[in-house]
Structures are given as C-alpha cells and as structure tokens.
Write an enzyme that holds these catalytic residues in place. Structure first.
Site, PDB file in Angstrom:
ATOM      1  N   CYS A   1     -39.068  13.889 -29.584  1.00  0.00           N
ATOM      2  CA  CYS A   1     -38.831  15.135 -28.848  1.00  0.00           C
ATOM      3  C   CYS A   1     -40.021  15.490 -27.961  1.00  0.00           C
ATOM      4  O   CYS A   1     -41.173  15.441 -28.385  1.00  0.00           O
ATOM      5  CB  CYS A   1     -38.562  16.259 -29.834  1.00  0.00           C
ATOM      6  SG  CYS A   1     -38.450  17.879 -29.061  1.00  0.00           S
TER       7      CYS A   1
ATOM      8  N   THR B   1      -7.092   6.124  -3.214  1.00  0.00           N
ATOM      9  CA  THR B   1      -7.980   7.292  -3.156  1.00  0.00           C
ATOM     10  C   THR B   1      -7.256   8.589  -3.521  1.00  0.00           C
ATOM     11  O   THR B   1      -6.044   8.703  -3.407  1.00  0.00           O
ATOM     12  CB  THR B   1      -8.593   7.421  -1.755  1.00  0.00           C
ATOM     13  OG1 THR B   1      -7.525   7.434  -0.814  1.00  0.00           O
ATOM     14  CG2 THR B   1      -9.536   6.275  -1.471  1.00  0.00           C
TER      15      THR B   1
ATOM     16  N   CYS C   1      -2.233   5.536   0.666  1.00  0.00           N
ATOM     17  CA  CYS C   1      -3.021   6.361   1.593  1.00  0.00           C
ATOM     18  C   CYS C   1      -2.645   7.838   1.503  1.00  0.00           C
ATOM     19  O   CYS C   1      -1.507   8.199   1.759  1.00  0.00           O
ATOM     20  CB  CYS C   1      -2.767   5.900   3.028  1.00  0.00           C
ATOM     21  SG  CYS C   1      -4.084   4.865   3.621  1.00  0.00           S
TER      22      CYS C   1
ATOM     23  N   ASN D   1       0.841  -1.202   0.000  1.00  0.00           N
ATOM     24  CA  ASN D   1       0.000   0.000   0.000  1.00  0.00           C
ATOM     25  C   ASN D   1       0.871   1.244   0.000  1.00  0.00           C
ATOM     26  O   ASN D   1       1.375   1.671   1.023  1.00  0.00           O
ATOM     27  CB  ASN D   1      -0.925  -0.049   1.230  1.00  0.00           C
ATOM     28  CG  ASN D   1      -1.792   1.186   1.345  1.00  0.00           C
ATOM     29  OD1 ASN D   1      -1.605   2.168   0.630  1.00  0.00           O
ATOM     30  ND2 ASN D   1      -2.741   1.151   2.261  1.00  0.00           N
TER      31      ASN D   1
END
Ligand SMILES: Cc1cc2nc3c(=O)[nH]c(=O)nc-3n(C[C@H](O)[C@H](O)[C@H](O)COP(=O)(O)OP(=O)(O)OC[C@H]3O[C@@H](n4cnc5c(N)ncnc54)[C@H](O)[C@@H]3O)c2cc1C
Ligand SMILES: Cc1cc2nc3c(=O)[nH]c(=O)nc-3n(C[C@H](O)[C@H](O)[C@H](O)COP(=O)(O)O)c2cc1C
Ligand code: SF4
Ligand code: SF4
Ligand code: SF4
Lengths: 441, 462
Positions: free
Chosen positions: B341, B200, B134, B131
């Site tokens: 339409c 993120t 973060c 990871n």
C-alpha cells in the site's frame, strides 16, 4: 577540470545556466498530469508550506482548465510560478508524493505548477483584484516574497498598500539570490508585474527605510507596518586577510551574478567556504561561470553538511570538489587573494576541534564566503519595543505575525531566520490576515 | 510450435488475423503490404456503387493521455471504381494464393447482388462478406444497417446472394439492434456460411465546445457516425458470446471490435470467434502490430497447451451463465496488503463515496483498514487501487454451500413485496444520513490560503 567554458555572451550564459526545471509544453503537462492519482487528503498538500490544493490544480490542467489551475495555485501562494521553479520540491511536495513509495518517479508538481502560472502570466488574464477600499493603509518594508505576498493579500482585503524597497527591483532574493539555473530574471519579474497589475499596490524602489525619522513617518501615516526585510549581508568570519581583493560574500557574489550575468568575473580556482545550500549554489555558479577548479571547504564531515543532498549532487555534477573537516584560519595574499590557510578538524562529541599543527595552504585566486547571512539587528533596534530572539530573529505570533510592538508585523526570513521562498509567501499571507484581524477589532 | 492456421467456413488463412473491411483494405497496395507484414487475410473495403466522401470524416475519443481509445467515422463504402478494385483483388490473389481475400459487398437490387457476387468471385476472392452494418450514410439509402436491423430483408438478400454464390458467404452484423441473435438467425435461415460482428455503433464521439458542433465537423456541421476502437470491445465480446451461445445460430463467427493486441484477440476467440478482424488498431499504429499479435497468440497457445486455434474457440462459454444461475453463497472480502500500500487512499474514498462505507482510516497511518463486516465484496476498491495486487479479494465463505436465484425462486424463497424482510439490502450496515455532514475537507476559498501547519512556521524561541 570544470566542464563549462567562461560565458562571454548572454546566450552562452543562458546555456551554462540552463533551467533545471524548464517550463513544460502542453503535451508534457498532459502526460504528467494524467499520472496524478488524486489522492484523498493528499500527502503532497500537507508537505507544501503554502498548502496548495495540488491534486485539484493537476486535475484542472489535465482537463484543459489551465486558468482554473493557476487560480487554485495563486489562491494559496502568490509566488506560484517562482515556487514551482525554486522550491526544494524533492523534500517538499514531490518528496511526499505517494509514487515514491512505489519507487516510481513522483509527479513533477513544481513544473506543473509553473506550467499553469506561466500561462496566465503570459496572457495577462486577470484572476484577482483588490477588495473594496476599507480606508486603512499598511506600509510594507521590503519587496521580497514576504513583502509582496503581504501586499497582495492586504490589497485583496481592501487596504491601501505602499511597499518600500531598498533595491531597484521587486521579489527580493528571488531575483537577487536564487541560482539563475532555477529561475530567470525575466520570469521572476514577469510574475511581479502580473501581481502588481492585479492588485494595484504601490512600490517605491531605491527607498531603503533606515532611520528612526523614516520609521516615525510610516508609523504616523499607516495603520500597520509589515516587516519583510529578510536577512542582511554575509556574516564576517573575523579572519585575517578577509579584506583582500577577490574575497567576497556569497550573497553579494550571487546578487552580482543575477544582475550582471556573464559580466561577472570569477577566479580560475575558487574556494567556497561553507556547507549550506548557499555554499552549494555559489560553488555551482562559479563552475558554470567557467572557473577551472572549484573547491567546497566545510569544517565538518560531508554527512554533516546542512545542504540538501540534491543540492550537493547538483554541485558535484558540475565538477565541484569537496574538502571536508577543514577550518579556514587566514586568507593569504598580497592585496589579492592567493590562497586559504586551513587547519584540519575533527568532530568530537558533536563539537568541531582543530588538530594542532595540521595547517596547510590551499592556493586559489578567489574566496567566496557562504557562512550565513547576518540579521539586520541595527535597523530593527530603531523600532520601539520590538523584541528579537537570541539569534536576532524578530519574535512574532506564529499565526498573526504580530510583533511585540503591536503596530508591526513580520514574516519571511527576518522572522523564521532564513527558510525558502514558499515559507515567506505562506507566512506573509497568514500575517496579512493577522493584520486584518488586528485592524478590524 | 502451435498451428495458427485456420479454416473459417471454408476460407483458409495462415493465421486468424484479418484486416476488417475499412480504409486499411482500400487498395491492392495496402493489402499486399499487410500480407507481407504477416496478416493472414483481408476483407476488402466494401464494394458497391462508388460513393463520394466528405471531409473531415473521423472523430476520436482521447482519455487523459491516451489517444483514440474510441474512434468514429462518417465514411461510406469504397469510393474507388469497381473495376480497379477487382483488378487489384486479382493481383493480390496471384501473389498470395494462400492468404484469405474476402470481398465485402453492398448493393441494392437482386440483379446488382448477383452481378457483384459473380464479379468478385471471378476476380479470385476466397469469400464474400455482406455488409449489413454501416450505421450512417448508406442506411438512409436503404442499405447497411437499415438491412441489418430488418431480419426479414436481411434474410431475403442473403437468399439472393446464395442463389449465385459459390464461395463461402459471411454476413456482417450491425450492433445497432437490441438483440444481435435475431439478424444472426436470419442470416442462418438465409443460408449464410458464417457471420462476422460487430460493425460500428451509432455514435457521437464528442462536441466541439467552441463551434457547438459534433465531431467530425464538416463545414461547421456534423452527423452521427459509427463507433469502434478499444472502447467498443466489451460490447463486441458480449454480442459474440450471444451469437456463440445461441443454440440455433451455429455458424462460425469472425470476431470484430476493439482488437488491438493478442489478448483482445484471445478474448474474442475464447467467447466463440474462430477468426478475428481488426480496423482501428491498424489505422492507429499500422500493419506492424501484427508481429506482436501473432507472437503473443503463439506464446499463449504454448503456455496453455493449445495446438490449434480450434482448440481454443469458445473455451470460456461454459463459464458465461445467466445471472440467475450464479452462486449466491459465494463470498469474497477485500484484503489490503500493507507492505504494498502506498497510502493514496483512493480505496477509502471509493468505498466511502461510491460503495458501502466498509473502509476506514486510522490515525498514524495512511494504510486504510477494511471493516470486514461491512464489506459486500463488490470489488470497487481493488479496481481503483493503483498498485498491482495490493488489494485482493479473498474468498471468505466455507466453499461448501451453493444456492442460486433460480433455485431460490423454485423454492419460493425470494422477496416479492416492496418491504420484504428477505431483501438483501436489509441486512447491510448503513450509516445514518446525518453522519455525512461535515466530512468533506476544508476547501480553499477564493483569495484565502489554507491554514499552514504549525511545525513549518513557528520559530524556535518565539
Ligand atoms: C543564495 C540564496 C539562494 C537561495 N535559493 C533558494 C532556492 O533555491 N529556493 C528557495 O525557495 N529559497 C531560496 N533561498 C531563500 C529565499 O530566497 C528566501 O527564503 C526568501 O527570499 C525570503 O523572502 P523574504 O521576503 O523574507 O526576504 P528577501 O527575499 O530577502 O527580501 C527582503 C527584501 O527587503 C528589502 N529590504 C531589506 N531591508 C530593507 C529596508 N530597511 N528598507 C527597504 N527594503 C529593505 C531587501 O532589499 C529585499 O528586497 C535562497 C537564499 C539565498 C541567500
Ligand atoms: C473509417 C472506417 C471505415 C469503415 N468502413 C467499413 C466498410 O466499408 N465496410 C465495413 O463492413 N465496415 C467498415 N468499417 C467497420 C470496421 O470494419 C469494423 O467493423 C469496426 O471498425 C470495428 O473494428 P475495430 O474496433 O477493430 O475498429 C469501417 C470502420 C472505420 C473506422
Ligand atoms: S501525492 Fe502524488 S499522486 Fe497523490 S495527489 Fe499528490 S501529486 Fe497526485
Ligand atoms: S509551492 Fe513549492 S512546495 Fe508547494 S506545491 Fe508548489 S512547488 Fe511544491
Ligand atoms: S488504493 Fe491501494 S495503495 Fe491506495 S490506500 Fe488503498 S490499498 Fe493503499
């Protein structure tokens, strides 16, 4: 068989007369307002007699500006909450919504309108106030949608306003006529209280103006007089037996109902005479009051009824049965109503003709005449120079509301012959400005 | 029936849908429940030195009536003891030997990395995900995106891990960087087996208008968090594409970001992902959404004739070009289907105010008309039209000509001066500025009603 048992308590009454357009909660309002497309030159606005900027107020609701939405609504229509609940939206704003063309449910404009206005009424938040005093005074006769709307607009233009009302409560037919499943008395009166607190006009209740002397006093004391007197009592049919006990006019029956709720008694078998919206209301209301059988008798065919289709559907939905191509010739009974003698009719070249020898008696124990309201021609004849048209309607300029007596102005049912609350509210607002233009000359 | 199973850099899984490392993979209980529901794999909530979280920790972006089109959090890695997590990984693997369990890891020193890699593998993890993503909390401590933003440090840590790792190693990248291929290349140089993206995006999802503080609010204060959910898919897709197209990255990609249904997953796959990971959608709707995802993917594969996931991977990549290689001779023009339409005239206002004044209104109808010579084929009207297939963009060129910006550049046929005659905009019709005045409708003024229409107010004989 009627589907409603006779209500004996206020709670049962409220159940039988449950609101057709209950006020939305915030989630409903958020979801519904999310659907509005914000059309350009929106057809819904054009279909609203008061020209409310509908996409604008819906967007305001969607962004959490409910107060701004209420302001947008009241800017165009002082009966914002009442109209949201009682307008025939199916043929007005909602009927024009572009979603109809996609066979998608149109935006529930009326309910969104009431959502925003109810909220400010509850909070009591002040959105408007009277304009700077201009030293002039206007008398308003009638505290119906026309009279109250004129009073609000005149106050905002700085006039002193005294309203004279024959009855004990304001809002006219909104509290004495409209069906209780469209709006409750509390809701109607709360809006009236809200408006009066904002604009500060005076209302004199139980003060019918009925004589020449009273009119003269008004003419002396006020710079202009606004006629918002609406229509009169139910038309007489001129039939034998019309004076029997339990034969009543729809307007009177409904006024009783709006005031006394479940305390109003209804027959077991009710015949409603007429094919207009008021007939539909009276029939529907009889059924909800617990009548076992309600028959709607109309002298032409079903398709020729003047009522809106959705109003007839509503009546049918609560068990009302239709009896078409029949004309009443007599109310039978001995003191009390026991039935209606009808004759069958057919329509030839647009004219109703009776079929000789086809008389029959339909038994019942109550007759409600919903055959139109009379005009207040006797009262109006007390006003010098005031011209009425052939149908007893006050003649007045379409844009200023000024009558043939320049001091008098008129709007609402007394002028248009009987329309909707929204028409009276919109016309009165225009007329108030007509008065302003006249007095500013 | 198509075969949904995958072999991602040596990690086998019955289908390509994995839970991303996040709250849904915080415990053995959740992971087992998810596998039971049909998920193919799970990347365990990141393991490291246990942390302490704050309350609250999530913020949402609602759009009109839709909740959580965007989502953010200021949560840290797993706050549960490492031994508990490892024991549960072991238990899950015993029950689900054919599902993929990947340990997500984040520690600081070389020794710590060695220890946690060994411990995870001993517990039975099928792979490791590092990871480096973060964007809050951990980066201030020199981990997470702080590493992901420094290709050299990233590469060094990957090298440390590769010294001891026996299972496939995936490097999870942070999108908080200007060129995603730089850390991807660093991961490759460090010897990683695969990459996953995106983590993120640093964000503030909103500000409380009453308390004057950003969401989520912790005792009246807030901080920037990490953004995810449906709103980030476009960013994720572009980054997946960039990594997939780069000639030197050449690593399997696990696509993450805004995946909520089978379509989102297929988009990631067509742009080069060979497994996908999901977080927000599960936090919003629960593990049950997997049924719709697998069935949709299967149906799509049947319809398109794909037998394996591998057949689909990167299928859209050949059609993603640089701008300069697009055909400038290709032309489309808007076309309104009058029968469909509904007359909302949104296309008119959009083109009038937001584009090229190429739509006009005609009296007597609410159906607008396209002014073909003004239409630049930008697409805006068809995007705002609320009716499916009502405005379509029709090809109006001959289809025989082809010319790109690159070709024009090479031929010396491009505008180079500020007032160049060759500038494209010179040949567009534009109305005079003064023609704009007085066009806006009459607006309600405070206390004033609109003019009401004549028909509804005039009595017959007046
Ligand atoms: C049964 C029924 C149901 C209806 N349902 C609906 C509906 O669902 N939706 C809708 O939009 N419209 C409905 N309408 C129509 C609507 O109520 C009227 O169009 C509207 O109320 C007209 O407003 P107005 O102010 O002109 O008259 P009114 O509402 O009739 O108000 C006139 C007021 O003037 C007072 N007044 C009269 N003469 C005098 C006098 N000489 N001195 C002092 N005061 C006087 C009256 O007491 C009354 O309060 C219905 C009408 C009826 C009869
Ligand atoms: C509350 C929350 C906590 C997260 N925790 C981690 C984490 O511990 N380790 C990690 O690699 N990613 C973490 N993520 C990022 C997700 O794994 C994923 O990359 C991101 O949410 C994008 O996917 P989505 O759009 O499907 O949510 C977290 C996301 C959320 C919303
Ligand atoms: S027509 Fe319907 S969709 Fe369009 S603005 Fe009005 S309410 Fe909204
Ligand atoms: S006032 Fe009546 S017609 Fe006008 S928008 Fe409101 S509900 Fe519709
Ligand atoms: S946006 Fe679509 S539906 Fe609306 S007016 Fe234009 S073409 Fe018609």
């Amino acid at each position: 068989m009627a589907e409603f048992s006779t209500p004996t308590t206020e709670q049962q009454f409220a159940e039988n007369f449950a609101q057709l357009k209950p006020v939305m909660n915030r989630t409903e309002a958020l979801y519904e307002s999310s659907r509005c497309l914000f059309c350009f030159d929106a057809p819904c606005i054009k279909a609203c007699p008061s020209g409310i900027d509908i996409p604008q107020f819906i967007r305001q609701i969607n962004s959490g500006n409910d107060t701004g939405a209420a302001r947008t609504i009241y800017e165009a229509n002082y009966f914002g909450n009442a109209c949201g609940k009682v307008c025939p939206t199916e043929v007005l704003c909602e009927g024009a919504c572009v979603y109809n063309l996609q066979e998608v449910k149109p935006i529930e404009i009326g309910r969104l309108q009431s959502f925003a206005t109810t909220k400010v009424i509850k909070s009591g938040e002040k959105l408007f106030g009277p304009g700077a005093d201009n030293g002039k005074k206007v008398a308003v006769i009638g505290a119906g949608p026309a009279g109250i709307s004129a009073a609000c607009e005149l106050r905002s233009l700085g006039y002193g306003v005294d309203v004279f009302e024959a009855k004990a409560q304001p809002s006219g037919l909104t509290v004495y006529g409209v069906a209780p499943y469209k709006i409750t008395n509390e809701e109607t009166l709360a809006e009236m209280t809200y408006l009066q607190a904002q604009f500060g006009y005076n209302v004199h209740f139980n003060s019918a103006i009925s004589s020449r002397e009273e009119l003269e006093k008004l003419e002396d004391k006020y710079d202009a007089i606004f006629l918002g007197i609406g229509l009169g009592k139910t038309n007489e049919l001129g039939l034998p037996g019309e004076d029997k006990i339990n034969c009543t006019g729809a307007v009177e029956f409904i006024a009783e109902l709006r005031q006394h709720h479940h305390e109003v008694a209804v027959g077991r078998k009710v015949i409603v005479l007429g094919g207009g919206n008021t007939a539909m209301d009276a029939a529907s209301e009889s059924s909800r009051l617990g009548a076992e059988n309600v028959i709607l008798a109309y002298r032409r065919a079903k398709v020729e009824m003047g009522a809106y289709e959705f109003e007839y559907d509503l009546a049918k939905g609560v068990g009302v049965k239709g009896l078409f191509n029949v004309a009443p010739v007599e109310i039978t009974g001995n003191g009390y109503v026991s039935g209606v003698k009808f004759i069958r009719t057919e329509t030839k070249d647009g004219r109703v003709q009776e079929i000789a020898g086809s008389e029959f008696i339909e038994p019942c124990d109550m007759v409600i005449k919903a055959t139109g309201q009379a005009k207040q021609t006797e009262f109006l004849s007390l006003i010098p120079g005031l011209k009425l048209d052939g149908k007893g309607r006050i003649m007045a300029d379409a844009h200023t509301g000024q009558t043939s007596n320049p001091k008098y102005f008129a709007s609402g049912d007394a002028w248009n012959g009987g329309a909707e609350v929204v028409n009276a509210a919109a016309e009165a607002k225009l007329t108030a400005r007509g008065i302003h233009a006249y007095l500013s000359k | 029936m198509p075969d949904l199973s995958i072999n991602f850099a040596g990690i086998k899984s019955p289908n390509p849908f994995w839970l991303a490392s996040a709250p849904p993979t915080n415990s053995g209980y959740q992971v087992m429940k998810a596998f039971d529901a049909g998920w193919g794999g799970a990347v365990w909530k990141t393991l490291g030195v246990p942390v302490v979280n704050v309350s609250s920790r999530y913020g949402g972006v609602n759009y009109r009536d839709k909740r959580l089109v965007g989502f953010n959090n200021i949560e840290l890695i797993s706050d549960r003891p490492l031994s508990h997590n490892l024991r549960e990984i072991e238990e899950v693997k015993k029950r689900f030997p054919n599902h993929a369990v990947i340990a997500s890891l984040m520690v600081q020193s070389r020794q710590e990395w060695h220890d946690i890699v060994r411990a995870s593998e001993d517990a039975g993890a099928d792979g490791l995900e590092l990871n480096f993503g973060c964007p809050h909390g951990m980066c201030e401590r020199g981990m997470g995106s702080a590493v992901g933003q420094e290709p050299k440090v990233l590469q060094m840590i990957v090298e440390w891990v590769m010294e001891v790792a026996r299972k496939p190693v995936i490097v999870k990248l942070t999108p908080n960087i200007s060129d995603i291929t730089e850390p991807a290349l660093a991961a490759r140089r460090g010897g990683a087996d695969a990459i996953s993206l995106i983590n993120t995006i640093q964000s503030i999802v909103g500000v409380d208008l009453d308390r004057f503080a950003p969401y989520p609010i912790v005792d009246g204060k807030g901080t920037n968090g990490g953004y995810c959910g449906p709103a980030v898919k476009p960013i994720a897709l572009n980054m997946v594409k960039n990594c997939a197209q780069h000639p030197d990255v050449r690593l399997p990609i696990s696509g993450i970001g805004g995946i909520e249904n089978w379509r989102d997953a297929v988009e990631h796959i067509l742009l080069g992902a060979s497994s996908v990971q999901v977080c927000t959608a599960v936090m919003h709707f629960g593990f049950g959404i997997i049924r719709e995802m697998t069935s949709g993917l299967e149906q799509y594969m049947v319809e398109k004739g794909f037998n394996t996931i591998n057949d689909m991977v990167g299928k859209a990549l050949p059609n993603v070009l640089h701008w300069e290689d697009l055909n400038m001779k290709y032309k489309v023009t808007a076309n309104i289907n009058e029968d469909k339409c509904i007359g909302c005239q949104l296309c008119y206002t959009a083109c009038e105010d937001g584009a090229h004044q190429a739509i006009k209104l005609n009296a007597g109808t609410r159906v607008p008309e396209i002014i073909e010579e003004n239409c630049v084929g930008c697409n805006l009207c068809s995007l705002v039209c609320p009716v499916e297939q009502c405005i379509t963009m029709e090809q109006t060129d001959s289809g025989t000509q082809h010319l790109t910006w690159k070709e024009r550049t090479e031929a010396g046929d491009i505008p180079t001066k500020f007032e160049d005659e060759q500038a494209g905009g010179r040949h567009h019709w534009v109305p005079e500025p003064s023609a704009a005045l007085g066009k806006e409708r009459y607006k309600t003024l405070p206390g004033k009603a609109r003019i009401i229409s004549g028909e509804t107010v005039a009595p017959a004989e007046a």
